[in-house]
Design a protein around this motif. Sequence first.
Motif, PDB file in Angstrom:
ATOM      1  N   TYR A  38      31.640  58.063  22.214  1.00 55.64           N
ATOM      2  CA  TYR A  38      30.466  57.912  22.300  1.00 55.64           C
ATOM      3  C   TYR A  38      30.086  58.811  21.909  1.00 55.64           C
ATOM      4  O   TYR A  38      28.379  57.859  21.338  1.00 55.64           O
ATOM      5  N   PHE A  48      30.786  60.995  31.842  1.00 51.64           N
ATOM      6  CA  PHE A  48      31.195  60.183  33.036  1.00 51.64           C
ATOM      7  C   PHE A  48      32.397  60.356  33.284  1.00 51.64           C
ATOM      8  O   PHE A  48      33.352  61.125  32.532  1.00 51.64           O
ATOM      9  N   LYS A  86      27.814  47.740  25.630  1.00 56.39           N
ATOM     10  CA  LYS A  86      29.832  48.160  25.813  1.00 56.39           C
ATOM     11  C   LYS A  86      30.387  49.681  26.788  1.00 56.39           C
ATOM     12  O   LYS A  86      31.286  49.357  27.875  1.00 56.39           O
ATOM     13  N   TYR A  87      29.631  50.235  26.511  1.00 54.43           N
ATOM     14  CA  TYR A  87      29.374  51.828  27.708  1.00 54.43           C
ATOM     15  C   TYR A  87      29.082  52.021  29.174  1.00 54.43           C
ATOM     16  O   TYR A  87      29.824  52.169  30.217  1.00 54.43           O
ATOM     17  N   ARG A  90      31.783  49.576  30.880  1.00 51.89           N
ATOM     18  CA  ARG A  90      33.249  50.420  30.668  1.00 51.89           C
ATOM     19  C   ARG A  90      33.167  51.270  31.626  1.00 51.89           C
ATOM     20  O   ARG A  90      33.628  51.420  32.472  1.00 51.89           O
ATOM     21  N   LYS A  91      31.135  51.695  31.836  1.00 51.91           N
ATOM     22  CA  LYS A  91      31.693  52.162  33.422  1.00 51.91           C
ATOM     23  C   LYS A  91      32.123  51.881  34.503  1.00 51.91           C
ATOM     24  O   LYS A  91      32.075  52.142  35.065  1.00 51.91           O
ATOM     25  N   ARG A 130      34.319  49.239  35.094  1.00 50.55           N
ATOM     26  CA  ARG A 130      35.000  47.907  35.000  1.00 50.55           C
ATOM     27  C   ARG A 130      36.014  48.657  36.693  1.00 50.55           C
ATOM     28  O   ARG A 130      36.710  47.139  36.523  1.00 50.55           O
ATOM     29  N   PHE A 140      26.751  57.040  19.498  1.00 44.85           N
ATOM     30  CA  PHE A 140      25.081  57.089  19.665  1.00 44.85           C
ATOM     31  C   PHE A 140      24.670  58.259  18.482  1.00 44.85           C
ATOM     32  O   PHE A 140      23.043  58.102  17.805  1.00 44.85           O
ATOM     33  N   TYR A 157      35.030  58.599  34.126  1.00 42.90           N
ATOM     34  CA  TYR A 157      36.308  57.981  33.071  1.00 42.90           C
ATOM     35  C   TYR A 157      37.122  59.025  32.420  1.00 42.90           C
ATOM     36  O   TYR A 157      38.158  57.913  31.535  1.00 42.90           O
ATOM     37  N   MET A 158      36.079  59.857  31.453  1.00 43.52           N
ATOM     38  CA  MET A 158      35.783  59.833  30.137  1.00 43.52           C
ATOM     39  C   MET A 158      37.047  60.825  30.044  1.00 43.52           C
ATOM     40  O   MET A 158      37.036  61.896  30.981  1.00 43.52           O
TER      41      MET A 158
END
Lengths: 264, 232
Positions: free
Chosen positions: B95, B84, A6-7, A10-11, A13, B99, B86-87
């Motif tokens: 996130y 990251f 999923k992540y 997203r990274k 996209r 996890f 984009y976060m």
Amino acid sequence: MLKMMKYEARKNRGIYLIMAGILLVLEAAYLLLVHSHISMAAVVAVIMVIAGYVTMFMVLGNGVAMFKRDLRDKTGYMVYMTPVPPSFIVLGKILVVFISGTVLFSAYMLLAYLDIRIFADVYSAQAPLSAASAYLSQIIKNLSGTDTLISLLHLLACILVVVFVILCTAYFSVALGSTVLRGKKGEKFLSFLICIALLVVFMRITSLISGDMSGFNMDFTDAGFRFSFSGHLYREILSYIFGIAAGTGMLFATSYLLENKIDL
Amino acid sequence: MELVCRNLTKRYLTKTAVDNFNLTFNDGHIYALLGPNGSGKSTLMKMIAGLTNPTGGYVELNGEKVGWKTKADIVYTPTEPFFFGYMTIGDVADYYGDFFKDFDRRVFTELLREMELGESMKTRKLSSGMLAKVKIAVTMARRAKVILLDEPFNGIDLIARDYISKLLIRYAPEDGVVVISSHMVEEIEKMIDVAVFMKQGRLELVSDVEKLRAEENISLADKYRQLYSKEA
């Protein structure tokens, strides 16, 4: 692993959106031009087919580049500090790239196929294009035949296995380059050399297994285009099994390097 | 909880970053890793975190060698930004929540409120002080057994440093270990129990801070100068 995927998606996209955007623009251009400027429409259709292949390579290349970046940059801590087995991390990354590349490529090819049908419909009654549209109609009819369909599925399986092997080998090459020459000059070149060397070896082994590779036949005749497979199926299946095994081996080797050899 | 470093060594081609390091970290304590640049503090922390592989020796957490499984109980926060690009802050929390089972979203949200930060803020647009606070918030919201903070005060102002110091004391696990590396010796002296001095990759001295004051009648900063000033 699903959360990792999923992540990972997203990274990445950004590139998916760009490629999907290009597809929509090309399709819109084709639909606008097909009724008025046939030569331009044909050019757009050709660009769309080429763009489909380019998309696949760009998505694969971006995936490998992102893997490399995670090993080099501090953002990699977000991935490698999670309590996820390295094999799941690598498999998750590869699957995201594989699926997204396949989906985008398929979207391009599907639209290209539909555009051919639109072309055939629009110009079916117009001379002197009726000969061209008749030829296209014949192609479409041939593509619908059972034998051809099976051959196409066979070709699709071949492409998927090849893409899987290339991806896994590329990831392993990046990991090995990072292990040997982390951050030093020549790391990228070393990874590239390792990748090419391994792919040449795999290709050689595959050709020894499958024997004569003239199994896929494409015939262009006055009756139209015909596509078929006439090789030894069992040898082809063996070569696919080898490809999947080689790719899986590369995947586990990458995981091993990540867990035991690579310093972040 | 027991964190053991036994004969821990990390050698590179031209340098030995950590040389035969032996120490057992006991729970309920806050440790400071001290030493000049290049003494091996970050490398040691990364080996404990499982991000760097030792060339000799091992690290064990509760009898298990450090690997992907022990990362569920260890949190490592580097000096540099690592989220990251984009976060948003909210994405970071999602996130960690996905996890790490020990991540407490309520604690994180409460800390954000105290810091006057919003979850919709993009992490790449935060100032260094804000980013340091978010890193600490996400670290302390994890109820991890081992908390490793590599230079948490680098590049941030006095007020932010004071706030982070208070957070560390407030949220330090009673049944876990906190290890902080820092050059700001006077600042961290107020919050730590044990000082671990490193020199050229080797363990130079382990000292209880209270005992240092009581028996040698010197501060941690003075002890630091005593040990390292000969090199100047």
